[in-house]
Design a protein around this motif. Structure first.
Motif, PDB file in Angstrom:
ATOM      1  N   ILE A  36       0.790  -1.287  -0.146  1.00  0.00           N
ATOM      2  CA  ILE A  36      -0.228  -0.220  -0.180  1.00  0.00           C
ATOM      3  C   ILE A  36       0.578   1.217   0.098  1.00  0.00           C
ATOM      4  N   HIS A  37       0.948   1.650  -0.917  1.00  0.00           N
ATOM      5  CA  HIS A  37       1.903   2.915  -1.213  1.00  0.00           C
ATOM      6  C   HIS A  37       1.497   4.330  -0.902  1.00  0.00           C
ATOM      7  N   ASN A  38       2.209   4.896  -0.671  1.00  0.00           N
ATOM      8  CA  ASN A  38       2.303   6.590   0.027  1.00  0.00           C
ATOM      9  C   ASN A  38       3.119   7.222  -0.612  1.00  0.00           C
ATOM     10  N   ALA A  39       3.351   8.791  -0.291  1.00  0.00           N
ATOM     11  CA  ALA A  39       4.064   9.599  -0.104  1.00  0.00           C
ATOM     12  C   ALA A  39       5.197   9.082   0.210  1.00  0.00           C
ATOM     13  N   GLY A  40       6.477   8.884  -0.743  1.00  0.00           N
ATOM     14  CA  GLY A  40       8.293   8.868  -0.099  1.00  0.00           C
ATOM     15  C   GLY A  40       9.352  10.050  -0.334  1.00  0.00           C
ATOM     16  N   ILE A  41      10.301  10.699   0.020  1.00  0.00           N
ATOM     17  CA  ILE A  41      11.333  11.319   0.424  1.00  0.00           C
ATOM     18  C   ILE A  41      11.133  11.360  -0.968  1.00  0.00           C
ATOM     19  N   MET A  42      11.762  10.453  -1.504  1.00  0.00           N
ATOM     20  CA  MET A  42      12.517  10.412  -2.949  1.00  0.00           C
ATOM     21  C   MET A  42      11.447  11.094  -4.251  1.00  0.00           C
ATOM     22  N   THR A  43       9.841  11.129  -4.093  1.00  0.00           N
ATOM     23  CA  THR A  43       9.089  12.149  -5.333  1.00  0.00           C
ATOM     24  C   THR A  43       9.010  13.942  -3.897  1.00  0.00           C
ATOM     25  N   ALA A  44       9.050  13.106  -3.381  1.00  0.00           N
ATOM     26  CA  ALA A  44       8.572  14.746  -2.268  1.00  0.00           C
ATOM     27  C   ALA A  44       9.264  15.946  -2.555  1.00  0.00           C
ATOM     28  N   VAL A  45      10.707  15.218  -2.753  1.00  0.00           N
ATOM     29  CA  VAL A  45      11.601  16.180  -2.967  1.00  0.00           C
ATOM     30  C   VAL A  45      11.333  17.426  -3.877  1.00  0.00           C
ATOM     31  N   GLY A  46      10.243  16.953  -4.561  1.00  0.00           N
ATOM     32  CA  GLY A  46       9.847  17.703  -5.909  1.00  0.00           C
ATOM     33  C   GLY A  46       9.187  19.286  -5.419  1.00  0.00           C
ATOM     34  N   CYS A  47       9.014  18.957  -4.052  1.00  0.00           N
ATOM     35  CA  CYS A  47       8.666  20.706  -3.098  1.00  0.00           C
ATOM     36  C   CYS A  47       9.312  21.879  -3.652  1.00  0.00           C
ATOM     37  N   CYS A  48      10.801  21.365  -3.738  1.00  0.00           N
ATOM     38  CA  CYS A  48      11.496  22.512  -3.525  1.00  0.00           C
ATOM     39  C   CYS A  48      11.250  22.967  -5.423  1.00  0.00           C
ATOM     40  N   GLY A  49      10.565  22.825  -5.955  1.00  0.00           N
ATOM     41  CA  GLY A  49      11.249  23.565  -7.204  1.00  0.00           C
ATOM     42  C   GLY A  49      11.645  22.543  -8.255  1.00  0.00           C
ATOM     43  N   LEU A  50      12.144  21.739  -8.438  1.00  0.00           N
ATOM     44  CA  LEU A  50      13.520  20.794  -9.332  1.00  0.00           C
ATOM     45  C   LEU A  50      12.214  19.703  -9.744  1.00  0.00           C
ATOM     46  N   SER A  51      12.367  19.977 -11.413  1.00  0.00           N
ATOM     47  CA  SER A  51      11.826  18.316 -11.733  1.00  0.00           C
ATOM     48  C   SER A  51      12.063  16.992 -11.164  1.00  0.00           C
ATOM     49  N   LEU A  52      11.535  16.847 -10.884  1.00  0.00           N
ATOM     50  CA  LEU A  52      12.084  14.419 -10.973  1.00  0.00           C
ATOM     51  C   LEU A  52      13.121  14.231 -11.581  1.00  0.00           C
ATOM     52  N   TYR A  53      11.924  14.791 -13.238  1.00  0.00           N
ATOM     53  CA  TYR A  53      12.593  14.214 -14.328  1.00  0.00           C
ATOM     54  C   TYR A  53      14.423  14.407 -14.596  1.00  0.00           C
ATOM     55  N   ASN A  54      14.702  15.707 -13.114  1.00  0.00           N
ATOM     56  CA  ASN A  54      16.674  15.712 -13.604  1.00  0.00           C
ATOM     57  C   ASN A  54      17.189  15.709 -12.605  1.00  0.00           C
ATOM     58  N   PHE A  55      16.203  14.415 -12.031  1.00  0.00           N
ATOM     59  CA  PHE A  55      17.539  14.068 -10.833  1.00  0.00           C
ATOM     60  C   PHE A  55      18.138  12.511 -11.224  1.00  0.00           C
ATOM     61  N   GLY A  56      19.552  12.670 -10.882  1.00  0.00           N
ATOM     62  CA  GLY A  56      20.191  11.342 -11.418  1.00  0.00           C
ATOM     63  C   GLY A  56      20.047  10.613 -10.025  1.00  0.00           C
ATOM     64  N   LEU A  57      21.243   9.694  -9.699  1.00  0.00           N
ATOM     65  CA  LEU A  57      21.444   9.098  -8.611  1.00  0.00           C
ATOM     66  C   LEU A  57      21.282   9.641  -7.628  1.00  0.00           C
ATOM     67  N   THR A  58      20.055   9.066  -6.681  1.00  0.00           N
ATOM     68  CA  THR A  58      19.940   9.596  -5.037  1.00  0.00           C
ATOM     69  C   THR A  58      21.450   8.778  -3.911  1.00  0.00           C
ATOM     70  N   VAL A  59      21.903   8.902  -3.483  1.00  0.00           N
ATOM     71  CA  VAL A  59      23.139   8.905  -2.558  1.00  0.00           C
ATOM     72  C   VAL A  59      22.719   9.408  -0.802  1.00  0.00           C
ATOM     73  N   SER A  60      23.083   8.501  -0.400  1.00  0.00           N
ATOM     74  CA  SER A  60      23.210   7.665   1.326  1.00  0.00           C
ATOM     75  C   SER A  60      24.060   8.915   1.406  1.00  0.00           C
ATOM     76  N   ILE A  61      24.495   9.975   2.621  1.00  0.00           N
ATOM     77  CA  ILE A  61      25.591  10.293   2.874  1.00  0.00           C
ATOM     78  C   ILE A  61      25.668   9.522   4.728  1.00  0.00           C
ATOM     79  N   PRO A  62      26.450   9.001   4.808  1.00  0.00           N
ATOM     80  CA  PRO A  62      26.697   7.818   5.762  1.00  0.00           C
ATOM     81  C   PRO A  62      27.699   9.059   6.988  1.00  0.00           C
TER      82      PRO A  62
END
Length: 287
Positions: free
Chosen positions: A109-135
């Motif tokens: 059962i899906h819901n909003a996640g950070i991978m798509t919600a970051v579109g709130c900053c105004g950048l198009s999700l189509y223009n994102f490359g590899l997502t990274v994690s900073i430890p």
């Protein structure tokens, strides 16, 4: 029967979908995966809202003790609540695979996640490359594969979403070696800490990826009423107090930013009143 993986969204317990709530109310048992992310509500508040017991499934449970839960799902409806969307973390992908290997039916059962919600900053999700994690870095452990991926994104003209580390129910090396179930206090990486680590990596690796002048976007508590977004040079964002967790960082590729994206970036531009923290050089002088 069924193992339900139910996304909770990013804000609080009220963000659950209607379908997800219906399943929670009728399931034999309800577990809350509690170490890859956090909600603004406590487990007790969730129980009051959902009208039933919610069992905490911490890191130890998910990684080592979930077999009994999967066995229960062979004969009962079992719900696992996941902050964000159900497949944003590799932990949940692994849980899904283990359930399938046991011949347990899995329903998501899906819901909003950070991978798509970051579109709130105004950048198009189509223009994102590899997502990274900073430890979190330690004295003896400073991985930089994520930094290489940021460079790859930059070369391809793509934005980089950086997911920042959280430490919940972590054991110190001493306690781990001695088998003592004593946990360290929770830690959540801030935008400021992520920027400091990126700057230290650039100083060390000389890869021309991230500098004090690098334009980036800091996000805090996306999906919550207290959501905050600030865009500006890394050196300026270091002085912004983003408040409580969770935080994320975006490093846009300015060469490919569209006119529409730039309008939104300017909307979130850092203001003089945002610069409330001391500069690093001022701290050093005080020391």
């Amino acid at each position: 029967m069924v193992l339900y993986l139910i996304g909770l969204g990013l804000g609080d317990a009220k963000d659950i979908t209607v379908r997800g709530l219906e399943i929670v109310k009728r399931a034999h048992k309800v577990y809350l995966e509690s170490y890859t992310s956090i909600l603004q509500d406590t487990r007790k508040e969730m129980e009051e809202l959902y009208g039933r017991e919610v069992i905490e499934a911490d890191r130890l449970f998910i990684e080592q003790k979930c077999e009994a839960m999967l066995d229960e799902a062979l004969t009962h409806e079992i719900a696992v609540l996941v902050v964000g969307d159900v497949f944003c973390a590799t932990t949940h992908c692994d849980l899904n695979i283990r359930a399938i290997q046991k011949n347990v039916q899995v329903v998501s059962i899906h819901n909003a996640g950070i991978m798509t919600a970051v579109g709130c900053c105004g950048l198009s999700l189509y223009n994102f490359g590899l997502t990274v994690s900073i430890p979190f870095f330690t004295e003896k452990w400073r991985p930089y594969s994520f930094y290489e991926r940021m460079k790859t994104n930059m070369a391809a003209g793509m934005h980089t979403l950086c997911l920042l580390d959280i430490k919940v129910k972590e054991q110190s090396m001493e306690n781990l070696i001695k088998g003592r179930l004593i946990f360290e206090p929770p830690r959540f990486m801030t935008v400021n800490q992520a920027i400091q680590q990126l700057l230290s990596l650039e100083e060390e690796k000389k890869m021309d990826v991230f500098h004090p002048s690098t334009f980036c976007i800091g996000l805090a508590r996306v999906g919550c009423p207290t959501q905050r977004i600030v865009a500006g040079k890394a050196s300026d964002l270091l002085r912004v107090d983003f408040g409580g967790p969770l935080h994320s960082l975006i490093v846009p590729c300015l060469k490919t930013v569209t006119e529409e994206e730039n309008i939104m970036i300017q909307h979130f531009a850092v203001k003089e009143s945002d610069l409330v923290l001391e500069k690093e050089e001022d701290k050093k002088e005080d020391d």
